[in-house]
Design an enzyme around this catalytic site. Structure first.
Site, PDB file in Angstrom:
ATOM      1  N   TRP A  56       0.825  -1.206   0.000  1.00 27.01           N
ATOM      2  CA  TRP A  56       0.000   0.000   0.000  1.00 27.01           C
ATOM      3  C   TRP A  56       0.861   1.258   0.000  1.00 27.01           C
ATOM      4  O   TRP A  56       0.524   2.263  -0.623  1.00 27.01           O
ATOM      5  CB  TRP A  56      -0.918  -0.002   1.229  1.00 27.01           C
ATOM      6  CG  TRP A  56      -1.758   1.228   1.361  1.00 27.01           C
ATOM      7  CD1 TRP A  56      -2.977   1.461   0.809  1.00 27.01           C
ATOM      8  CD2 TRP A  56      -1.440   2.420   2.101  1.00 27.01           C
ATOM      9  NE1 TRP A  56      -3.444   2.711   1.143  1.00 27.01           N
ATOM     10  CE2 TRP A  56      -2.517   3.325   1.941  1.00 27.01           C
ATOM     11  CE3 TRP A  56      -0.356   2.811   2.886  1.00 27.01           C
ATOM     12  CZ2 TRP A  56      -2.530   4.585   2.534  1.00 27.01           C
ATOM     13  CZ3 TRP A  56      -0.367   4.065   3.478  1.00 27.01           C
ATOM     14  CH2 TRP A  56      -1.441   4.941   3.303  1.00 27.01           C
ATOM     15  N   HIS A  57       2.009   1.184   0.686  1.00 25.32           N
ATOM     16  CA  HIS A  57       2.861   2.367   0.792  1.00 25.32           C
ATOM     17  C   HIS A  57       3.573   2.718  -0.514  1.00 25.32           C
ATOM     18  O   HIS A  57       3.967   3.875  -0.699  1.00 25.32           O
ATOM     19  CB  HIS A  57       3.907   2.172   1.900  1.00 25.32           C
ATOM     20  CG  HIS A  57       3.365   2.429   3.282  1.00 25.32           C
ATOM     21  ND1 HIS A  57       2.688   1.478   4.001  1.00 25.32           N
ATOM     22  CD2 HIS A  57       3.387   3.541   4.059  1.00 25.32           C
ATOM     23  CE1 HIS A  57       2.332   1.984   5.170  1.00 25.32           C
ATOM     24  NE2 HIS A  57       2.731   3.235   5.220  1.00 25.32           N
ATOM     25  N   GLY A  58       3.733   1.772  -1.393  1.00 25.53           N
ATOM     26  CA  GLY A  58       4.383   2.125  -2.652  1.00 25.53           C
ATOM     27  C   GLY A  58       4.677   0.930  -3.531  1.00 25.53           C
ATOM     28  O   GLY A  58       4.720  -0.218  -3.080  1.00 25.53           O
TER      29      GLY A  58
END
Length: 483
Positions: free
Chosen positions: A311-313
């Site tokens: 989700w963060h990248g």
């Protein structure tokens, strides 16, 4: 911001509660669209599609139809996120695995897409579970586009914000809330501009010159990034909290002194708290949570953290970062470490060290760069890398100390200023009250002692705002904008 407050309260005080919400929504859309008109269009289409699917879901009692609409809603949201955030990463790995030559899409990542997508998923799932009311489109639009939270969170549930927006009593000016909000906003802006952006200069030089770093410089770069992301995200959360409080709206706490954590589990109860609860409610529990025995519980925890990393990248560094946090969470649960009699200082020290090392992977452009950085920890040498020293000395506040007569000391011990800066910030993270705790003490009392404290806090607020605004020329975007 003054225009938002003036318009919001002027309309609300004259009994136009709905008009005040419309005005706030218009300001939120203007705030978002200022960054990119195309991103605003994507946001608006996403909102319309989600709202339409929820309306269709609420119009039928047939379980099969409701499930069908939910599946379409999930495919729409996850698909939109995949196309704009992960499709190029997917193609790059396909090319590497199968020696193909697919060209990645050159798409601009819409601001806050991960946050507003998750909010809309939460709303859709809650409506499927019959846990939400049939809100008007204007209420839903105001909820999703609320400008303090749309770009970097917190991830707010509909039940937390929409009833507040509908309440006419919250459109009346409360000077205590205005003072608390401005105080929190000034603290957040100072954390971002004066601390996080200063550390960013050190971090950027370090990661651009990894082969040149020695052991001491590598440690300082790692600590600098750990503190940079702490004060960057803490600063954003404070500013969002402060703006909302000035509008008589309460956002859920999203940041609660995470470097005071005594375990990795405790860290995730304090860091990005609304993301943790989202994954708990909509991923961990549907997978079975802790109801299906220890092995399945540990697997569910690992899945959640792998998804959190992704989700963060769109990079293997984020996935590895999530996997490491998942592994430590699994070990803590499997070994029941919380029951071990280990001194709190040791627990806190280990947690901070692990989190800092994991952040170093998180920040690296690639896995090879992160491994190279870890390798420099064992390179030896305890002098400060000269370009790091030069970049840090370029900071206006540091150069002022140089001109104030401390230049001789700073020249003879070039490592001292940055090291002291980092040590002081670490001490603040471990010992000081957080912004929520400080806001609770911000009241306009009439007692003599209270008045003195209030006068002092007013001076602090004005001073931090003035100082931060003077430093705005070199401000960079918040780190979580990119997630």
């Amino acid at each position: 911001m003054p225009i938002v407050l003036l318009g919001y309260y002027l309309l609300g005080s004259r009994g136009h509660s709905r008009a005040a919400v419309y005005f706030l929504t218009a300001m939120s859309l203007g705030f978002y669209g200022y960054n990119s008109i195309s991103a605003l269009l994507i946001l608006f289409v996403s909102i319309v599609v989600n709202y339409a699917l929820v309306c269709l879901m609420q119009k039928t009692e047939r379980a099969a139809k409701r499930r069908m609409y939910l599946i379409i809603l999930l495919i729409w949201n996850i698909g939109l996120l995949f196309v704009y955030k992960y499709f190029s990463f997917f193609l790059e790995n396909i090319n590497l695995a199968f020696d193909t030559d697919f060209s990645p899409l050159q798409l601009l990542l819409p601001l806050g897409i991960s946050f507003y997508t998750f909010q809309q998923i939460s709303y859709g799932v809650d409506c499927y579970r019959k846990e939400c009311k049939g809100y008007q489109f204007s209420d839903y639009l105001a909820y999703i586009t609320f400008f303090p939270s749309i770009s970097s969170g917190p991830i707010v549930y509909h039940s937390e914000l929409i009833p507040q927006l509908q309440d006419p009593e919250r459109k009346k000016v409360l000077f205590t809330h205005l003072g608390q909000g401005l105080y929190a906003f000034s603290l957040g802006l100072a954390k971002k501009v004066l601390i996080a952006d200063t550390l960013a200069k050190v971090v950027s030089v370090g990661y651009a010159n990894i082969p040149e770093l020695n052991t001491f410089s590598t440690i300082l770069v790692m600590l600098s990034y750990s503190l940079q992301i702490y004060f960057d995200f803490s600063g954003y959360c404070d500013m969002a909290l402060g703006i909302s409080r000035m509008l008589n709206l309460d956002l859920p706490v999203n940041f609660n002194s995470p470097y005071k954590a005594v375990s990795i589990t405790d860290f995730w109860d304090r860091w990005h708290m609304t993301l943790t609860r989202f994954f708990t409610k909509y991923v961990y529990i549907p997978l079975g949570g802790s109801r299906m025995g220890l092995p399945r519980t540990l697997l569910n925890v690992m899945i959640v953290f792998l998804v959190s990393g992704l989700w963060h990248g769109a990079n293997w560094t984020f996935i590895l970062w999530g996997a490491l946090h998942g592994l430590l969470n699994v070990l803590e649960k499997a070994l029941r470490i919380k029951d071990w009699k280990i001194p709190i200082l040791l627990r806190r020290g280990f947690t901070f060290s692990f989190v800092t090392l994991a952040w170093s992977i998180f920040r690296a452009p690639s896995l090879s760069d992160s491994m190279a950085l870890f390798g420099r920890l064992f390179s030896g040498g305890f002098s400060l890398y000269q370009p790091i020293r030069d970049k840090f000395m370029d900071v206006i506040e540091i150069s002022f100390l140089y001109r104030a007569g401390l230049g001789g000391l700073m020249e003879s011990r070039p490592w001292l200023t940055l090291t002291l800066f980092i040590v002081v910030l670490m001490a603040a993270c471990f010992t000081m009250k957080n912004t929520q705790e400080k806001m609770a003490l911000f009241t306009f009392g009439t007692e003599k002692g209270t008045r003195k404290k209030m006068i002092w806090k007013c001076f602090v607020t004005a001073g931090l705002l003035f100082w931060s605004i003077l430093s705005l020329a070199e401000i960079s975007e918040f780190l979580y904008f990119t997630f």
